[in-house]
Design an enzyme around this catalytic site. Structure first.
Site, PDB file in Angstrom:
ATOM      1  CB  VAL A  95      -1.111   0.159   1.048  1.00  0.00           C
ATOM      2  CG1 VAL A  95      -2.024  -0.986   1.119  1.00  0.00           C
ATOM      3  CG2 VAL A  95      -0.311   0.063   2.486  1.00  0.00           C
ATOM      4  CB  SER A  96       0.405   4.544  -1.706  1.00  0.00           C
ATOM      5  OG  SER A  96       0.440   3.838  -2.809  1.00  0.00           O
ATOM      6  CB  SER A  97       0.512   6.424   2.865  1.00  0.00           C
ATOM      7  OG  SER A  97      -0.959   6.037   2.927  1.00  0.00           O
TER       8      SER A  97
END
Length: 140
Positions: free
Chosen positions: A9-11
């Site tokens: 996931v990106s963050s």
């Protein structure tokens, strides 16, 4: 042969449940699932690096969708080649059965998989910076 899963996931505040559920349904052992909470623009990711170190010829890595592997067209292509050709592992992209290197290993199957990989890698990079991404990748 071992089975692994990769989640990205990106963050930190994003939820990886959808990817975890897909891997559990395929009976990927939780202790063989690697998760990064970092941008996909680079492959300089701690969990990804650990996963690659563990992989041996004949192993299988499951990922939910190609954009979870990465968001950089050239790097996705390069990593795919390293994993499948140099390390001799198989990759299965859950949302895209054509990107399952365990099947159709003949010339036609390889050609089709390469084309699909190129198209999806291009989309992963180009759509992540456009306003189309939320509509296209919703509910995946």
């Amino acid at each position: 042969m071992k089975t692994y899963g990769y989640i990205r996931v990106s963050s930190i505040d994003q939820n990886e449940d959808r990817q975890s559920i897909a891997l559990r349904e395929l009976e990927v052992p939780p202790e063989q699932t690697y998760t990064d909470k970092i941008s996909g623009s680079s492959f300089d990711r701690p969990a990804y690096k650990l996963l690659v170190e563990k992989l041996k010829a004949g192993d299988v890595v499951y990922i939910k969708s190609i954009d979870r592997l990465g968001r950089n067209y050239e790097e996705i292509q390069n990593q795919w080649r390293i994993l499948t050709k140099e390390k001799g592992i198989d990759i299965a992209v859950i949302d895209m059965p054509l990107l399952d290197t365990r099947r159709d290993k003949d010339l036609m199957g390889t050609f089709i998989a390469d084309l699909v990989l190129q198209i999806l890698s291009f989309m992963a990079e180009s759509l992540c910076t456009s306003n189309l991404m939320p509509r296209i990748f919703v509910n995946r």
